[in-house]
Design a protein around this motif. Structure first.
Motif, mmCIF file in Angstrom:
data_model
loop_
_atom_site.group_PDB
_atom_site.id
_atom_site.type_symbol
_atom_site.label_atom_id
_atom_site.label_comp_id
_atom_site.label_asym_id
_atom_site.label_seq_id
_atom_site.Cartn_x
_atom_site.Cartn_y
_atom_site.Cartn_z
ATOM 1 N N UNK A 11 0.830 -1.200 0.000
ATOM 2 C CA UNK A 11 0.000 0.000 0.000
ATOM 3 C C UNK A 11 0.868 1.255 0.000
ATOM 4 N N UNK A 12 1.960 1.220 0.750
ATOM 5 C CA UNK A 12 2.846 2.386 0.799
ATOM 6 C C UNK A 12 3.470 2.668 -0.560
ATOM 7 N N UNK A 68 -18.896 5.134 7.639
ATOM 8 C CA UNK A 68 -17.443 5.265 7.648
ATOM 9 C C UNK A 68 -16.899 5.333 6.219
ATOM 10 N N UNK A 69 -17.468 4.531 5.329
ATOM 11 C CA UNK A 69 -17.004 4.510 3.957
ATOM 12 C C UNK A 69 -17.208 5.866 3.281
ATOM 13 N N UNK A 70 -18.367 6.491 3.492
ATOM 14 C CA UNK A 70 -18.632 7.780 2.867
ATOM 15 C C UNK A 70 -17.720 8.866 3.445
ATOM 16 N N UNK A 71 -17.452 8.805 4.748
ATOM 17 C CA UNK A 71 -16.569 9.788 5.369
ATOM 18 C C UNK A 71 -15.149 9.668 4.822
ATOM 19 N N UNK A 100 -10.106 2.768 2.265
ATOM 20 C CA UNK A 100 -11.013 2.097 3.188
ATOM 21 C C UNK A 100 -11.720 0.975 2.440
ATOM 22 N N UNK A 101 -11.870 -0.213 3.034
ATOM 23 C CA UNK A 101 -11.283 -0.621 4.321
ATOM 24 C C UNK A 101 -9.794 -0.920 4.197
ATOM 25 N N UNK A 102 -9.096 -0.875 5.300
ATOM 26 C CA UNK A 102 -7.664 -1.150 5.333
ATOM 27 C C UNK A 102 -7.433 -2.568 5.848
ATOM 28 N N UNK A 142 -2.163 -10.548 5.750
ATOM 29 C CA UNK A 142 -1.826 -10.819 4.360
ATOM 30 C C UNK A 142 -0.920 -12.040 4.257
ATOM 31 N N UNK A 143 -0.677 -12.437 3.021
ATOM 32 C CA UNK A 143 0.289 -13.495 2.746
ATOM 33 C C UNK A 143 1.698 -12.924 2.746
ATOM 34 N N UNK A 144 2.660 -13.795 2.834
ATOM 35 C CA UNK A 144 4.050 -13.349 2.897
ATOM 36 C C UNK A 144 4.477 -12.628 1.617
ATOM 37 N N UNK A 145 3.857 -12.970 0.470
ATOM 38 C CA UNK A 145 4.246 -12.330 -0.782
ATOM 39 C C UNK A 145 3.658 -10.925 -0.895
#
Length: 241
Positions: free
Chosen positions: A6-7, A179-182, A190-192, A198-201
């Protein structure tokens, strides 16, 4: 081959993470820093209070008698039609803009300039304020909302009062749709998904039995983007005693 983190995707600047600024009403800033501002006082009138989707606090639209219009974060206890002032000789009242050198010690302020004339950079979120602690030869000492004290040049401007919108975070969302609209209003992700889910890959914290990182969360200071997750350049870690 694993996916991008994501970063890493955020750094590309695609529309997924780009702020929808075309829906915002304008930029929060002070009027231009001219001789009239330095030596006297300019009066203005609050023409409107705006609910901007890009800001947590309501905005106040001010039109000065110099025909200059600005947007600032609205302070508490103001209404449409109130008269505010800007300048070195302005009275110390809620909504007025003064240089730090002319603000008494103990006064609550917000929208603080880092350099004279930059329009305000610090203390801008809903319900917060800073406080003038003292005046020394090097400048003006201000206590920020983080409890950190910082020294500023006396010519830096600030607004008197507390930003409106206090308690906005106390109301729960109750539904995921709210929350989604905000989040969508500011184009936040969103969502995070948590890295340990997650998987290792897909993430350095992924895989393993249970939601356990399995390694120190503090990344190396000069780590590449794919490793730069967790506690980024942490000053300290561990349990505080």
């Amino acid at each position: 081959m694993g996916k991008q983190l994501i970063t890493q995707r955020r750094g590309r600047g695609t529309s997924t993470y780009r702020s929808p600024s075309h829906r915002y009403y304008g930029e929060i800033k002070y009027r231009s820093y001219d001789d009239n501002e330095r030596n006297s006082v300019v009066y203005g009138k609050i023409e409107d209070l705006i609910d901007c989707p890009g800001h947590m606090a309501p905005l106040a639209k001010i039109k000065y008698n110099t025909k200059e219009e600005v947007l600032i974060s609205a302070p508490l206890n103001v209404k449409v039609g109130d008269i505010v002032a800007s300048g070195s000789s302005a009275p110390v009242q809620t909504g007025n803009v003064l240089p730090l050198k002319n603000i008494p010690e103990g006064t609550a302020i917000y929208n603080l300039e880092c350099k004279p004339g930059d329009g305000g950079k610090l203390v801008r979120t809903a319900g917060v304020f800073a406080r003038v602690v003292g005046k020394v030869e090097q400048g003006i000492i201000v206590k920020l909302p983080s409890k950190k004290q910082k020294t500023f040049v006396g010519e830096c401007r600030a607004t008197i009062g507390v930003i409106a919108g206090d308690g906005k975070e106390e109301k729960p969302f109750l539904k995921a749709g709210k929350r989604m609209h905000a989040m969508r209003a500011r184009n936040k992700l969103y969502p995070q998904t948590s890295g340990v889910a997650m998987n290792a890959v897909d993430h350095p914290f992924g895989s393993g039995r249970g939601r356990h990182v399995g390694k120190p969360k503090t990344a190396p200071r000069w780590a590449p983007a794919g490793r730069n997750v967790g506690l980024i350049r942490a000053r300290r870690s561990g349990r505080r005693r």
